[in-house]
Design an enzyme around this catalytic site. Sequence first.
Site, PDB file in Angstrom:
ATOM      1  N   SER A  76      56.783  71.665  18.768  1.00  0.00           N
ATOM      2  CA  SER A  76      55.287  71.664  18.918  1.00  0.00           C
ATOM      3  C   SER A  76      54.871  72.006  20.573  1.00  0.00           C
ATOM      4  O   SER A  76      53.850  71.940  20.739  1.00  0.00           O
ATOM      5  CB  SER A  76      54.742  70.302  18.653  1.00  0.00           C
TER       6      SER A  76
ATOM      7  N   LYS B 206      52.753  70.220  28.905  1.00  0.00           N
ATOM      8  CA  LYS B 206      52.100  70.223  27.482  1.00  0.00           C
ATOM      9  C   LYS B 206      50.888  69.036  27.541  1.00  0.00           C
ATOM     10  O   LYS B 206      51.001  68.011  28.107  1.00  0.00           O
ATOM     11  CB  LYS B 206      53.348  69.254  26.574  1.00  0.00           C
TER      12      LYS B 206
ATOM     13  N   SER C  50      60.984  69.666  19.437  1.00  0.00           N
ATOM     14  CA  SER C  50      59.780  70.237  19.988  1.00  0.00           C
ATOM     15  C   SER C  50      60.086  70.953  21.321  1.00  0.00           C
ATOM     16  O   SER C  50      59.024  71.546  21.776  1.00  0.00           O
ATOM     17  CB  SER C  50      58.500  69.258  19.725  1.00  0.00           C
TER      18      SER C  50
HETATM   19  N1  GLN Z   1      58.575  69.647  13.956  1.00  0.00           N
HETATM   20  C1  GLN Z   1      59.043  68.429  14.123  1.00  0.00           C
HETATM   21  C2  GLN Z   1      57.948  67.490  13.385  1.00  0.00           C
HETATM   22  O1  GLN Z   1      56.999  68.197  13.131  1.00  0.00           O
HETATM   23  C3  GLN Z   1      59.211  67.993  15.423  1.00  0.00           C
HETATM   24  C4  GLN Z   1      58.158  67.704  16.407  1.00  0.00           C
HETATM   25  C5  GLN Z   1      58.345  67.011  17.563  1.00  0.00           C
HETATM   26  O2  GLN Z   1      59.631  67.273  18.209  1.00  0.00           O
HETATM   27  N2  GLN Z   1      57.353  66.608  18.321  1.00  0.00           N
HETATM   28  O3  GLN Z   1      57.831  66.502  13.425  1.00  0.00           O
END
Ligand code: GLN
Length: 488
Positions: free
Chosen positions: A154, A79, A178
């Site tokens: 994400s 990532k 994410s």
């Molecule tokens: N979708 C969640 C957010 O937008 C989690 C994101 C993540 O785990 N980085 O905060």
Amino acid sequence: MTVYSLTAHELHEKLKSKEISARELARAVLDRIEQLEPKVKAYLTVTAEQAMEKAAEVDRRIARGEELRPLEGIPMALKDNLCTEGIKTTCGSQILHNFVPPYSATVVEKLDREGAILLGKLNMDEFAMGSSNENSSFYPTRNPWDLERAPGGSSGGAAAAVAADEAVFTLGSDTGGSIRQPAAFCGVVGLKPTYGRVSRYGLVAFASSLDQIGPITKDVKDCALVLQAIAGHDDKDSTSADVPVPDYTEVLGKDIKGMRIGIPKEYFAEGLDSGVKEKIEAAIKQLQELGAVCEETSLPHTEYALPAYYLVAPAEASSNLARYDGVRYGFRDTEAQDVISMFRSTRSKGFGPEVKRRIMIGTYALSSGYYDAYYLKALKVRTLIRRDFDRAFAKYDAIVTPTSPNVAFRIGEKIGDPLSMYLSDLYTIPVNMAGLPAISLSCGFSEGMPVGLQIIGKPFDESTVLQIAYQYEQSTLHHQARPALEVR
Ligand code: GLN
């Protein structure tokens, strides 16, 4: 089956027996990337040349008869919020579009020492804020099971790359879901380790008390192998725990007879899609077939996890992202006439709308007069959530839930409505709030899209999570399903 579809442990055998060389393997996956990227768009950067050099090195070691470590010669990707020395690390943001880190994250160094081969950096929602990859400031990644749908986020690029066989495994990060939510959406395995299990050194910070790095893989065994390679204390991260790392493969294959599993009723309430519910119920039956004792339980503060997360995470983000000012990193608006307007216009142009929304919410929640009412209260709620889990784990070895209330949605469907996007993480966020380990793995399909089963464990008990996941996977083989991505 083509080589790029194989798991790390299968490829290890083929490399060891010299059935294929590390160069042939790297070439095969790089070709796959070249063929599929116009459709899937999982990568932001491909490091083909370095990958081939590294593969040649591995082949030389094999030729010398050196012992091959489990991930040696295995093509993988990261990532783009994991710092890679000399390789662009954008975090999915314009503000870091040209940032080349002078050092590598600890997990990156560890994988490098294990001989894994880096193919490139993966697309993500900007600063890991989002659940669909649509917040990437470059382009959205597409779900390999249906190119009209989102891969989740994400770590959407990281999950899509594994599902499309554009990497054997990847690393993602999980602050509120994410790793697990995109793994569920793409039908692959994703594990968020216990907070402190894996060093965060070199992970671009989003919400430091929640962030954790973890593997995304094609099966549970690979997940155990990759976790093995990255887990452990690190002097460079004071929040990494000094807790011994067990052999995670040892538990694979051990039966789960008599194991006690809690099923929290709050995770089956309003909002859960009926197709997803059906698959999760079937999975619970399967766990019972395997000898586990599954029982309904309650985590009464579940409904407060999401609102509390959307105070804690933005609060920490607003502080962490203060460093992007155009002076030290990445993008700078050079048209500004003085330093204050340079700060302002760099941040206005450099950050996307969701990141700005979070910075504003976080700054508000931390400001004097509101701190007690919002931030402090959210921290208290966080304690209540952790206590819910503590109580449940006094009785159960693990907790099983859906990973996400729905299967992958269409690109464009939720991007205009932040609240409905936030609800994607309803079942993953409590786990981060409590700092627990949890895995997502495929338990079948609904609407033709993969459904994710989440298994949550006690702190530092990744082993039990992997043990249950492995038994389930091997008795159902859902992980063997592959998306049909025609290659001409
Ligand atoms: N979708 C969640 C957010 O937008 C989690 C994101 C993540 O785990 N980085 O905060």
